[in-house]
Design an enzyme around this catalytic site. Structure first.
Site, PDB file in Angstrom:
ATOM      1  N   HIS A  53       0.842  -1.205   0.000  1.00 47.90           N
ATOM      2  CA  HIS A  53       0.000   0.000   0.000  1.00 47.90           C
ATOM      3  C   HIS A  53       0.871   1.247   0.000  1.00 47.90           C
ATOM      4  CE1 HIS A  53      -3.356   2.676   1.510  1.00 47.90           C
ATOM      5  NE2 HIS A  53      -2.299   3.344   1.942  1.00 47.90           N
ATOM      6  N   GLU A  54       1.827   1.299   0.919  1.00 44.20           N
ATOM      7  CA  GLU A  54       2.655   2.498   1.039  1.00 44.20           C
ATOM      8  C   GLU A  54       3.538   2.709  -0.185  1.00 44.20           C
ATOM      9  OE1 GLU A  54       2.341   4.863   3.206  1.00 44.20           O
ATOM     10  OE2 GLU A  54       0.688   3.731   4.082  1.00 44.20           O
ATOM     11  N   ASP A  94      -9.013  15.208   7.494  1.00 44.45           N
ATOM     12  CA  ASP A  94      -8.478  14.132   6.652  1.00 44.45           C
ATOM     13  C   ASP A  94      -8.441  14.573   5.193  1.00 44.45           C
ATOM     14  OD1 ASP A  94      -7.441  11.551   6.162  1.00 44.45           O
ATOM     15  OD2 ASP A  94      -9.422  10.757   5.690  1.00 44.45           O
ATOM     16  N   GLU A 105      -5.597   7.091  -2.179  1.00 46.16           N
ATOM     17  CA  GLU A 105      -5.641   6.056  -1.144  1.00 46.16           C
ATOM     18  C   GLU A 105      -6.186   4.736  -1.698  1.00 46.16           C
ATOM     19  OE1 GLU A 105      -4.662   5.627   1.951  1.00 46.16           O
ATOM     20  OE2 GLU A 105      -3.627   7.547   1.898  1.00 46.16           O
ATOM     21  N   HIS A 160       1.849   4.346  -3.116  1.00 43.02           N
ATOM     22  CA  HIS A 160       1.771   5.807  -3.127  1.00 43.02           C
ATOM     23  C   HIS A 160       2.887   6.377  -4.000  1.00 43.02           C
ATOM     24  CE1 HIS A 160      -1.519   6.712  -0.453  1.00 43.02           C
ATOM     25  NE2 HIS A 160      -1.021   5.988   0.522  1.00 43.02           N
ATOM     26  N   TYR A 165      -3.629  15.069  -3.197  1.00 35.58           N
ATOM     27  CA  TYR A 165      -4.025  14.388  -1.966  1.00 35.58           C
ATOM     28  C   TYR A 165      -5.068  15.189  -1.184  1.00 35.58           C
ATOM     29  CZ  TYR A 165      -3.422  10.896   1.673  1.00 35.58           C
ATOM     30  OH  TYR A 165      -3.626   9.861   2.555  1.00 35.58           O
ATOM     31  N   HIS A 221      -9.276   9.072   3.560  1.00 39.25           N
ATOM     32  CA  HIS A 221      -9.268   7.706   4.090  1.00 39.25           C
ATOM     33  C   HIS A 221     -10.681   7.151   4.275  1.00 39.25           C
ATOM     34  CE1 HIS A 221      -5.103   8.830   5.337  1.00 39.25           C
ATOM     35  NE2 HIS A 221      -4.878   7.550   5.088  1.00 39.25           N
TER      36      HIS A 221
END
Length: 403
Positions: free
Chosen positions: A164-165, A265, A188, A168, A179, A270
């Protein structure tokens, strides 16, 4: 601060905020320290963003460092290079393996040379901070905290978190989704999609066999929760006294409107990522088989073709057109994409909803739920047609003989 170069963390801020309400002082302190450190790192990330393009190519070589509970990365100690021996530290080895599996997935499935497409080296940092409840990609490297041990465990323990990271980074070097708001939720979602696909690919799981959970291994055993998020059922990943109920929506009528601020957020990135997540899940299951082969390819090509300010509608349209380019206009794959977006209330522009539903039913092969079922149905139809043609030929021959 740049809207395309934020610090990307796996643990959403709304979960950390709940920890500030804990009756356990150690849990509260760990959450506060995590949030303060993250805020500081976001400032540093904004400065480093201007240097993001200078990362030296290294054939995707992995290097893992030990922060030894510090938070200043240049002080970290080298523990395992690409050609080095296995470490005695499980965190080091899990990070090393996760970086490699993600790199290999992109290389073998999409012929992408590391995160940036040009062999970017993959640096991982473990044991970051004291009881740091997060893992993040800062544009140049992957950083893992150990968790507080009471609510969150070691963040190297989940392959889909690592993938996942790192995704990015792939998004940074392709669409560069800004973002915030819907483009941020797409950012995301891309990480969840390909994070899940890396896990499925490593386990050789079909779309039907996969759990479609993100971060199932980050909770400690004492927490009653399935995962951080569920792509199959957004809003149902957890429901417990410590964190409340999973707030993710699964369709546009449940879209959560929040301020475009850090406290909000950045417009709920998210939260609302659950909507495109559900669309991908529905697409993958409708097509069937290995999700990375068709649905994943469609999403990857759409990611490369998208603009930084894309909204859900834009991405839905792009995936639909890419499915047509890759598999044929009116194909089962394109119909699956169309039907999936319709179900999350983002209908593809220019195609009536009734037509979408009819195509979807046809693509399912009269009750089949996958690509294989559709092909089987097609094969049956061809056989039946052949039998009818043969029967007509006999009738024609009989008529001619009678004359």
């Amino acid at each position: 601060m740049s809207r395309t170069n934020r610090l990307n963390c796996i643990i959403p801020p709304y979960l950390l905020k709940r920890l500030l309400e804990s009756e356990d002082s150690e849990v509260r302190q760990a959450a506060l320290d995590t949030m303060l450190t993250t805020a500081r790192l976001r400032g540093e990330r904004a400065v480093r963003a201007s240097f993001a393009g200078v990362a030296a190519p290294g054939n995707g070589r992995r290097t893992v460092f030990d922060c030894e509970q510090g938070t200043f990365l240049p002080f970290a100690v080298l523990t395992r290079p690409e050609d080095g021996p296995e470490s005695a530290d499980d965190s080091v080895n899990r990070a090393f393996e996760g970086l490699g599996l993600t790199r290999d997935f992109y290389r073998e499935v999409f012929q992408r040379d590391s995160i940036d497409g040009h062999g970017m080296r993959l640096d991982g940092y473990v044991h970051f901070g004291v009881k740091f409840n997060n893992a993040f990609w800062d544009g140049q490297q992957m950083v893992f905290g150990d968790g507080d041990g009471k609510r969150f465990g070691n963040l190297t323990g989940s392959l889909d978190v690592i993938a996942h990271e790192l995704t990015h980074g792939v998004t940074d070097h392709t669409a560069g989704f800004e973002y915030h708001r819907q483009s941020g939720a797409l950012n995301e979602s891309m990480s969840d999609v390909f994070g899940s696909l890396v896990k499925q690919w490593s386990l050789k799981q079909s779309a039907e066999e996969a759990d479609w959970l993100i971060g199932a291994d980050v909770w400690t055993p004492g927490i009653d929760a399935d995962a951080l998020r569920s792509m199959k059922a957004p809003g149902h990943a957890f429901n417990n006294p410590q964190f409340g109920k999973d707030p993710q929506p699964d369709r546009m009528s449940r879209f959560i409107h929040l301020p475009d601020t850090e406290e909000g957020d950045f417009g709920g990135v998210h939260f609302n990522s659950g909507i495109p997540n559900k669309a991908f899940f529905l697409t993958a299951v409708a097509i069937g088989g290995f999700a990375w082969e068709a649905a994943g390819l469609i999403w990857y090509e759409a990611l490369k073709a998208s603009s930084a300010e894309a909204r859900f509608q834009d991405f839905a349209d792009t995936t639909f057109h890419k499915a047509g380019e890759l598999f044929g206009v009116g194909s089962a794959e394109q119909s699956a994409v169309q039907s999936a977006w319709q179900e999350v209330e983002v209908p593809v522009r220019g195609v009536p909803s009734g037509v979408a539903r009819a195509r979807s039913l046809a693509a399912e092969g009269n009750g089949g739920v996958g690509r294989q079922d559709g092909l089987a149905a097609l094969s049956r139809h061809v056989s039946e047609l052949g039998a009818k043609v043969a029967g007509l030929a006999k009738d024609v021959a009989a008529l001619k003989a009678a004359r």
